[in-house]
Design a protein around this motif. Structure first.
Motif, PDB file in Angstrom:
ATOM      1  N   LEU A  95       0.817  -1.211   0.000  1.00  0.00           N
ATOM      2  CA  LEU A  95       0.000   0.000   0.000  1.00  0.00           C
ATOM      3  C   LEU A  95       0.849   1.259   0.000  1.00  0.00           C
ATOM      4  O   LEU A  95       0.426   2.302   0.473  1.00  0.00           O
ATOM      5  N   SER A  96       2.037   1.164  -0.548  1.00  0.00           N
ATOM      6  CA  SER A  96       2.955   2.289  -0.571  1.00  0.00           C
ATOM      7  C   SER A  96       3.792   2.222  -1.836  1.00  0.00           C
ATOM      8  O   SER A  96       4.350   1.162  -2.151  1.00  0.00           O
ATOM      9  N   THR A  97       3.898   3.338  -2.545  1.00  0.00           N
ATOM     10  CA  THR A  97       4.748   3.388  -3.738  1.00  0.00           C
ATOM     11  C   THR A  97       6.187   3.042  -3.373  1.00  0.00           C
ATOM     12  O   THR A  97       6.851   2.279  -4.081  1.00  0.00           O
ATOM     13  N   GLY A  98       6.669   3.579  -2.258  1.00  0.00           N
ATOM     14  CA  GLY A  98       8.032   3.289  -1.826  1.00  0.00           C
ATOM     15  C   GLY A  98       8.252   1.800  -1.608  1.00  0.00           C
ATOM     16  O   GLY A  98       9.286   1.244  -1.993  1.00  0.00           O
ATOM     17  N   ARG A  99       7.280   1.140  -0.987  1.00  0.00           N
ATOM     18  CA  ARG A  99       7.425  -0.300  -0.752  1.00  0.00           C
ATOM     19  C   ARG A  99       7.352  -1.087  -2.054  1.00  0.00           C
ATOM     20  O   ARG A  99       8.034  -2.107  -2.207  1.00  0.00           O
ATOM     21  N   ILE A 100       6.539  -0.633  -2.987  1.00  0.00           N
ATOM     22  CA  ILE A 100       6.474  -1.301  -4.293  1.00  0.00           C
ATOM     23  C   ILE A 100       7.835  -1.194  -4.986  1.00  0.00           C
ATOM     24  O   ILE A 100       8.365  -2.180  -5.506  1.00  0.00           O
TER      25      ILE A 100
END
Length: 149
Positions: free
Chosen positions: A132-137
Motif C-alpha cells: 500500500l505504498s509506492t516506496g514499498r512497491i
C-alpha cells in the motif's frame, strides 16, 4: 464547481497507483458530488523521492479512475492556484500525507477560500503481502529484480 454540487479536492504524487491510493480517492469521492485530484508536479516534490513516472502519465492514470471527476496537474509555482480556481467544499488529505491540516486551513483562509480540510482514513491490507505504498512497491521491485540478476 458545478451548480450546487459539493466539490472535493484530493491531492498527491500518485507515482505508482496502488490500493491505498484507490482507498483514499474513493473515501474522498464519497464526501461530495465531484472529486478533483491535483497531481503534484515532479519538480515540486521535495519531501520524498521525486516521482518516476512523468507528470502527464500520473495525471492520466488518476483521471481514468471512475470515482475521479477530473485530475489536474498542480501549478508550477503556487500550489493554491488550482484550489482557488475550483473553490472546493472540502480538501481531503491522505492519511499519511505530511501536510499540517491547521497550516493548510490558515493558508486557505488568508486567500479567502472557504473550505474544510479533512483527512482520509488508512486502509488496512486485505491480505498478507499487499503493498500500500509506492516506496514499498519500488523496494520490492528492486529487491526481486536485483536477486534475479
Amino acid at each position: 464547481m458545478t451548480g450546487n454540487a459539493t466539490t472535493v479536492i484530493a491531492q498527491g504524487t500518485f507515482d505508482i497507483l496502488h490500493p491505498g491510493h484507490v482507498h483514499y480517492l474513493a473515501e474522498a469521492a464519497a464526501m461530495g458530488d465531484e472529486l478533483h485530484v491535483i497531481i503534484a508536479r515532479r519538480e515540486n516534490v521535495t519531501h520524498k523521492e521525486r516521482p518516476i513516472l512523468p507528470d502527464r502519465q500520473r495525471r492520466d492514470m488518476v483521471d481514468a479512475l471512475e470515482m475521479v471527476t477530473e485530475a489536474h496537474l498542480g501549478h508550477t509555482e503556487d500550489i493554491f492556484v488550482p484550489i482557488e480556481r475550483l473553490q472546493p467544499d472540502y480538501i481531503v488529505l491522505g492519511h499519511d500525507q505530511h501536510h499540517d491540516e491547521a497550516a493548510i486551513a490558515d493558508a486557505l483562509a488568508s486567500r479567502g477560500i472557504e473550505c474544510e480540510v479533512r483527512r482520509a482514513s488508512a486502509r488496512d491490507p486485505k491480505y498478507e503481502g499487499e503493498l500500500l505504498s509506492t516506496g514499498r512497491i519500488i523496494e520490492r521491485v528492486l529487491a526481486e529484480r536485483v536477486d534475479e540478476e
